[in-house]
Design a protein around this motif. Structure first.
Motif, PDB file in Angstrom:
ATOM      1  N   TYR A 165       0.866  -1.185   0.000  1.00  0.00           N
ATOM      2  CA  TYR A 165       0.000   0.000   0.000  1.00  0.00           C
ATOM      3  C   TYR A 165       0.900   1.231   0.000  1.00  0.00           C
ATOM      4  N   PHE A 166       0.349   2.390  -0.461  1.00  0.00           N
ATOM      5  CA  PHE A 166       1.215   3.579  -0.481  1.00  0.00           C
ATOM      6  C   PHE A 166       1.276   4.189   0.912  1.00  0.00           C
ATOM      7  N   LYS A 167       2.505   4.509   1.329  1.00  0.00           N
ATOM      8  CA  LYS A 167       2.708   5.139   2.634  1.00  0.00           C
ATOM      9  C   LYS A 167       2.798   6.648   2.497  1.00  0.00           C
ATOM     10  N   LYS A 168       3.259   7.060   1.329  1.00  0.00           N
ATOM     11  CA  LYS A 168       3.526   8.488   1.155  1.00  0.00           C
ATOM     12  C   LYS A 168       3.446   8.830  -0.337  1.00  0.00           C
ATOM     13  N   ILE A 169       2.877  10.013  -0.621  1.00  0.00           N
ATOM     14  CA  ILE A 169       2.899  10.499  -2.004  1.00  0.00           C
ATOM     15  C   ILE A 169       3.397  11.938  -1.982  1.00  0.00           C
ATOM     16  N   GLU A 170       4.427  12.196  -2.745  1.00  0.00           N
ATOM     17  CA  GLU A 170       4.928  13.573  -2.895  1.00  0.00           C
ATOM     18  C   GLU A 170       4.444  14.090  -4.251  1.00  0.00           C
ATOM     19  N   PHE A 171       3.846  15.260  -4.231  1.00  0.00           N
ATOM     20  CA  PHE A 171       3.276  15.846  -5.452  1.00  0.00           C
ATOM     21  C   PHE A 171       4.241  16.915  -5.968  1.00  0.00           C
ATOM     22  N   ILE A 172       4.707  16.746  -7.167  1.00  0.00           N
ATOM     23  CA  ILE A 172       5.687  17.666  -7.746  1.00  0.00           C
ATOM     24  C   ILE A 172       4.967  18.571  -8.750  1.00  0.00           C
ATOM     25  N   ASP A 173       5.145  19.878  -8.615  1.00  0.00           N
ATOM     26  CA  ASP A 173       4.408  20.794  -9.502  1.00  0.00           C
ATOM     27  C   ASP A 173       5.032  20.832 -10.900  1.00  0.00           C
ATOM     28  N   LEU A 174       4.453  21.633 -11.759  1.00  0.00           N
ATOM     29  CA  LEU A 174       4.891  21.642 -13.161  1.00  0.00           C
ATOM     30  C   LEU A 174       6.284  22.226 -13.335  1.00  0.00           C
ATOM     31  N   ASN A 175       6.760  22.960 -12.291  1.00  0.00           N
ATOM     32  CA  ASN A 175       8.131  23.501 -12.335  1.00  0.00           C
ATOM     33  C   ASN A 175       9.140  22.576 -11.673  1.00  0.00           C
ATOM     34  N   GLY A 176       8.690  21.405 -11.253  1.00  0.00           N
ATOM     35  CA  GLY A 176       9.597  20.432 -10.655  1.00  0.00           C
ATOM     36  C   GLY A 176       9.813  20.619  -9.166  1.00  0.00           C
ATOM     37  N   ASN A 177       9.020  21.474  -8.524  1.00  0.00           N
ATOM     38  CA  ASN A 177       9.172  21.702  -7.079  1.00  0.00           C
ATOM     39  C   ASN A 177       8.203  20.841  -6.278  1.00  0.00           C
ATOM     40  N   HIS A 178       8.634  20.444  -5.077  1.00  0.00           N
ATOM     41  CA  HIS A 178       7.737  19.721  -4.174  1.00  0.00           C
ATOM     42  C   HIS A 178       6.586  20.644  -3.774  1.00  0.00           C
ATOM     43  N   TRP A 179       5.361  20.165  -3.901  1.00  0.00           N
ATOM     44  CA  TRP A 179       4.192  21.012  -3.613  1.00  0.00           C
ATOM     45  C   TRP A 179       3.408  20.461  -2.412  1.00  0.00           C
ATOM     46  N   LYS A 180       3.005  19.199  -2.488  1.00  0.00           N
ATOM     47  CA  LYS A 180       2.190  18.620  -1.424  1.00  0.00           C
ATOM     48  C   LYS A 180       2.752  17.257  -1.026  1.00  0.00           C
ATOM     49  N   VAL A 181       2.450  16.881   0.203  1.00  0.00           N
ATOM     50  CA  VAL A 181       2.861  15.561   0.676  1.00  0.00           C
ATOM     51  C   VAL A 181       1.689  14.906   1.395  1.00  0.00           C
ATOM     52  N   LEU A 182       1.346  13.730   0.950  1.00  0.00           N
ATOM     53  CA  LEU A 182       0.292  12.956   1.624  1.00  0.00           C
ATOM     54  C   LEU A 182       0.986  11.799   2.357  1.00  0.00           C
ATOM     55  N   GLU A 183       0.759  11.700   3.656  1.00  0.00           N
ATOM     56  CA  GLU A 183       1.410  10.631   4.422  1.00  0.00           C
ATOM     57  C   GLU A 183       0.379   9.814   5.176  1.00  0.00           C
ATOM     58  N   VAL A 184       0.509   8.524   5.076  1.00  0.00           N
ATOM     59  CA  VAL A 184      -0.413   7.617   5.756  1.00  0.00           C
ATOM     60  C   VAL A 184       0.175   7.277   7.133  1.00  0.00           C
ATOM     61  N   GLN A 185      -0.626   7.513   8.175  1.00  0.00           N
ATOM     62  CA  GLN A 185      -0.134   7.272   9.539  1.00  0.00           C
ATOM     63  C   GLN A 185      -0.571   5.928  10.101  1.00  0.00           C
ATOM     64  N   GLU A 186      -1.771   5.511   9.729  1.00  0.00           N
ATOM     65  CA  GLU A 186      -2.278   4.267  10.319  1.00  0.00           C
ATOM     66  C   GLU A 186      -3.129   3.531   9.302  1.00  0.00           C
ATOM     67  N   VAL A 187      -2.928   2.216   9.237  1.00  0.00           N
ATOM     68  CA  VAL A 187      -3.744   1.414   8.317  1.00  0.00           C
ATOM     69  C   VAL A 187      -4.323   0.221   9.082  1.00  0.00           C
TER      70      VAL A 187
END
Lengths: 428, 192
Positions: free
Chosen positions: B118-140
C-alpha cells in the motif's frame, strides 16, 4: 440609548441561552449585525438566534423544527419565526417516494442568485442587501412529494392549500405606490396620503396553489422542467381613488390584490464543454399572468372626476438567470450572472442586470475577501460591495463590508446608498 | 463516508461523504460519481443540490488541503505511467507521470510498502519540478483478505504551509446498500 441597552441585553440573553444548548442535539446559530447608511444616517442593527432540531422518529420518518428568535431595529417581520416545521418521510409510503408535510421552504432553481423559478415562498422585507437577508424566506403550509421514477428522472409535486404573501411594511408599500402614481398625477409623492386595502386570493384545500417539476438529466446536463399555478406574492392595485385637494395635497385609497399566474420553468446546470472547471447554471421562467389593470378615478377640487385605466399585466413575459462559476488555480472564485428580472420586478418592470462575485480565500482560509457587484444594464446604476469574511476560529465568522451605490437618483440600485456593515455569526 | 470501488471499471467508482463536524459544515454532503467526473454538493442551509464541475477536481474541498480529486479519484494505474525509481528493504519508490494533460502535477513520487503493498507516502511535484504537497499515511488496518484500509493520513501543502488531517472512525466493507444509493436523492436525506 434605551434601544442600544435593549439590544445589548438581547445579545447577552442569546449567548446565555445558547451556552445551555450546546449539550443537546440541537444545532443553531447566533448572529448579530449592524449597518450604517451614510447620507440618511440610518443605523440598523439586530441579533438573532436560530435553533434547528431534526430527530429521526423511525427509520422512515423525521421531524424538522427550525425556529428563529430575532430582534432587529427596523422592519422586523416577526420576533419569533418558524422557519420550517415538518414531517419528512423517506422511501415511504413507497420505496420510490420521499415527502415533506408542514411549513416548508421550497427551493427551486439551479441558479446561484435570484432564480426566476423560485416562486413558492414569500419573503420578508429587508433594507439590507446582504446574502443572509436576501436568502430569508417565509415558510408555506404545503405537501412536497418527490417520486423517483427511475435512476435518472424524478417528479416533484407541491400542493399548497394556504396563501401567504411577501411581508412589506406599510410605509414601504405606500412609498413605492406613491412614487408610481406621482408622475401620472404630476404631484409630489410626499404630499400624498395613501391608504391601501388588500384582498387575498381564495386559496384552500379545494383551490390550492400547486406545482410540478420533473428533474433529471439530458446528456450530462442536470435539468428540470416545472409548472407552477399560483399567485403573485406581492399585491398589485386594481382600483385607485385619488382625491386632489385645493392645497395641492392628495389622498389616495388603493385596493390591491394578488393576480393569478402560471409559471413555466426550465433549469440547467452542467459543465461548459471545452472550458475546464467552469460550471454553468441557467434558469428560465415564462410568466403567464391573468389580465390585471388598475382603474384610477381622480377627483379634482372643482368636482370633476376623470377615469384612467393602467394595464398592470396584459401579456406573458420572461425572466432568467444565466451564469457561470469558476475557481482558478490560486483558489480565486469567480461567479458571473446575467439576470433578466429580480424578485422585485414583474411584467413591464423586468430589466437586465449583471451580477459578479469574486472571492479570494487566504491560504489558511481564515480570511476571505470578496467583491459583489450588481450593474443595471438599463440605466447603468450599480452597487459594489467590498468586504471580507474572517474566521478567528472554527464556527465563528465575522463579516465586514462596505457598499457603494451609484447611478441616477431614481434608480432602485442607487437608492441603496453607501453602507458600512458588520456581522458576527457563531454556529453551534 | 460510503464508497464503491470497481477496479475493473473505474467509471463505476462513486462515493458519498458527509461532514459531521464542525457545526458550520455539519451535514454538508458530497456525491462523486463516474470516477469523479460528476460531483454534487448538498448544502442543507440552501436546501438544494449544487453541481461542481468534474474538471474542477483540483479545487480544495471545504477549506482542507484535500482537493475534490483527492477524495474522488484514487490513484488508479490507468491515470499514470509508473516506473520504479528506487527501492530499499521495506519500500518501493515509484515515479508516476500523469496521463491527464490538464493536471497540476508534473509527477507524483509514491512510496509503497513492499510487504503489504500500500502507499505510505505520495509527494506531489508541480509543473516547475518543485515539491508542492505531501500525503502521508499514519495508520492502516489490514483486512482478513489482506487488503489494506487507510485509517489516518495527513495532507500537507508545502507552498501554503498548511496541513489537513483525516481519520476514519470505523470501516466496514462489502456492506449491502440500497439500489441507486449513490444518487442525488440519497445526499438530501437527513440520515445516510
Amino acid at each position: 440609548m434605551k434601544q442600544v441597552q435593549r439590544f445589548l441585553l438581547i445579545i447577552a440573553l442569546l449567548f446565555l441561552v445558547t451556552s445551555g444548548i450546546f449539550a443537546a442535539d440541537i444545532n443553531g446559530e447566533v448572529k448579530t449585525f449592524g449597518s450604517y447608511t451614510f447620507g440618511t444616517g440610518n443605523f440598523e442593527y439586530g441579533s438573532s438566534l436560530q435553533l434547528t432540531y431534526n430527530p429521526s422518529l423511525s427509520s422512515e420518518y423525521y421531524l424538522m423544527v427550525d425556529t428563529t428568535l430575532k430582534y432587529q431595529s427596523d422592519d422586523n417581520y416577526s420576533p419569533i419565526r418558524i422557519n420550517e416545521l415538518y414531517l419528512q418521510g423517506v422511501a415511504t409510503p413507497s420505496e420510490d417516494i420521499d415527502f415533506k408535510l408542514g411549513y416548508l421552504h421550497l427551493t427551486w432553481g439551479a441558479s446561484d442568485a435570484f432564480s426566476p423559478v423560485d416562486n413558492l415562498n414569500p419573503r420578508p422585507f429587508s433594507q439590507s442587501i446582504s446574502g443572509d437577508a436576501l436568502d430569508e424566506k417565509i415558510p408555506v403550509l404545503a405537501l412536497n412529494a418527490e417520486w423517483y421514477m427511475n435512476p435518472t428522472w424524478s417528479m416533484e409535486f407541491v400542493y399548497q392549500p394556504e396563501f401567504c404573501s411577501n411581508f412589506t411594511p406599510d410605509y414601504v408599500e405606500q412609498l413605492f405606490f406613491g412614487n408610481q402614481l406621482a408622475p401620472l398625477l404630476g404631484v409630489n409623492p410626499q404630499t400624498m396620503q395613501i391608504q391601501i386595502e388588500k384582498e387575498s386570493p381564495d386559496v384552500d384545500f379545494a383551490q390550492p396553489i400547486w406545482g410540478i417539476r420533473a428533474r433529471g438529466k439530458v446528456g450530462s446536463i442536470d435539468t428540470a422542467f416545472s409548472f407552477l399555478k399560483g399567485y403573485y406574492l406581492s399585491a398589485f392595485p386594481y382600483q385607485t381613488d385619488i382625491t386632489l385637494n385645493t392645497d395641492g395635497s392628495s389622498s389616495v385609497l388603493a385596493k390591491m390584490g394578488y393576480p393569478e399566474k402560471s409559471v413555466l420553468g426550465a433549469e440547467f446546470q452542467g459543465e461548459i464543454p471545452g472550458i475546464a472547471g467552469v460550471t454553468f447554471r441557467a434558469d428560465f421562467a415564462l410568466f403567464i399572468p391573468e389580465q390585471w389593470s388598475n382603474q384610477i378615478a381622480t377627483h379634482s377640487p372643482d368636482g370633476t372626476t376623470s377615469f384612467t385605466t393602467v394595464d398592470v399585466f396584459d401579456e406573458m413575459y420572461w425572466k432568467a438567470s444565466v451564469g457561470a462559476d469558476y475557481t482558478a488555480e490560486d483558489n480565486t472564485y469567480y461567479n458571473l450572472i446575467y439576470l433578466l428580472g429580480t424578485p422585485y420586478e414583474e411584467g413591464k418592470d423586468v430589466s437586465s442586470y449583471l451580477f459578479l462575485r469574486l472571492e479570494k480565500p487566504s491560504p489558511d482560509n481564515k480570511w476571505k475577501p470578496f467583491l459583489n457587484s450588481i450593474l443595471s444594464l438599463e440605466d447603468g446604476s450599480m452597487i459594489n460591495i467590498i468586504g471580507t469574511d474572517y474566521k478567528p476560529k472554527d464556527n465563528w465568522t465575522v463579516t465586514f463590508s462596505y457598499s457603494v451605490s451609484s447611478g441616477p437618483a431614481t434608480s432602485m440600485l442607487s437608492m441603496a446608498g453607501d453602507t458600512l456593515s458588520l456581522n458576527v455569526k457563531h454556529v453551534f | 463516508m460510503y464508497s464503491i470501488d470497481d477496479s475493473e471499471n473505474p467509471q463505476n467508482r462513486a462515493f458519498i461523504f458527509r461532514f459531521l463536524s464542525p457545526a458550520e459544515v455539519k451535514n454538508v454532503t458530497m456525491l462523486s460519481t463516474k470516477d469523479g467526473d460528476e460531483i454534487y454538493l448538498f448544502m442543507p442551509a440552501f436546501k438544494k443540490v449544487r453541481r461542481i464541475a468534474g474538471s474542477s477536481k483540483k479545487e480544495k474541498f471545504a477549506g482542507t488541503n484535500f482537493s475534490f480529486g483527492d477524495f474522488s479519484g484514487g490513484y488508479s494505474k490507468d491515470d499514470y505511467e509508473a516506473s520504479l525509481a528506487s527501492e530499499d528493504d521495506q519500500n518501493y519508490v515509484l515515479d508516476l507521470k500523469p496521463n491527464d494533460p490538464d493536471t497540476d502535477y508534473s509527477k507524483l513520487i509514491m512510496t509503497v510498502d513492499k510487504e503489504k503493498f500500500y502507499f505510505k507516502k505520495i509527494e506531489f511535484i508541480d509543473l516547475n519540478g518543485n515539491h508542492w504537497k505531501v500525503l502521508e499515511v499514519q495508520e492502516v488496518q489490514e483486512e482478513e483478505d489482506g487488503t489494506i484500509t487507510i485509517l489516518k493520513m495527513t495532507f500537507q501543502d508545502l507552498k501554503d504551509n498548511t496541513r489537513s488531517y483525516m481519520e476514519m472512525g470505523s470501516v466496514e466493507k462489502d456492506i449491502e446498500l440500497p439500489k441507486n444509493f449513490f444518487s442525488v436523492r440519497t445526499i438530501q436525506r437527513p440520515e445516510l
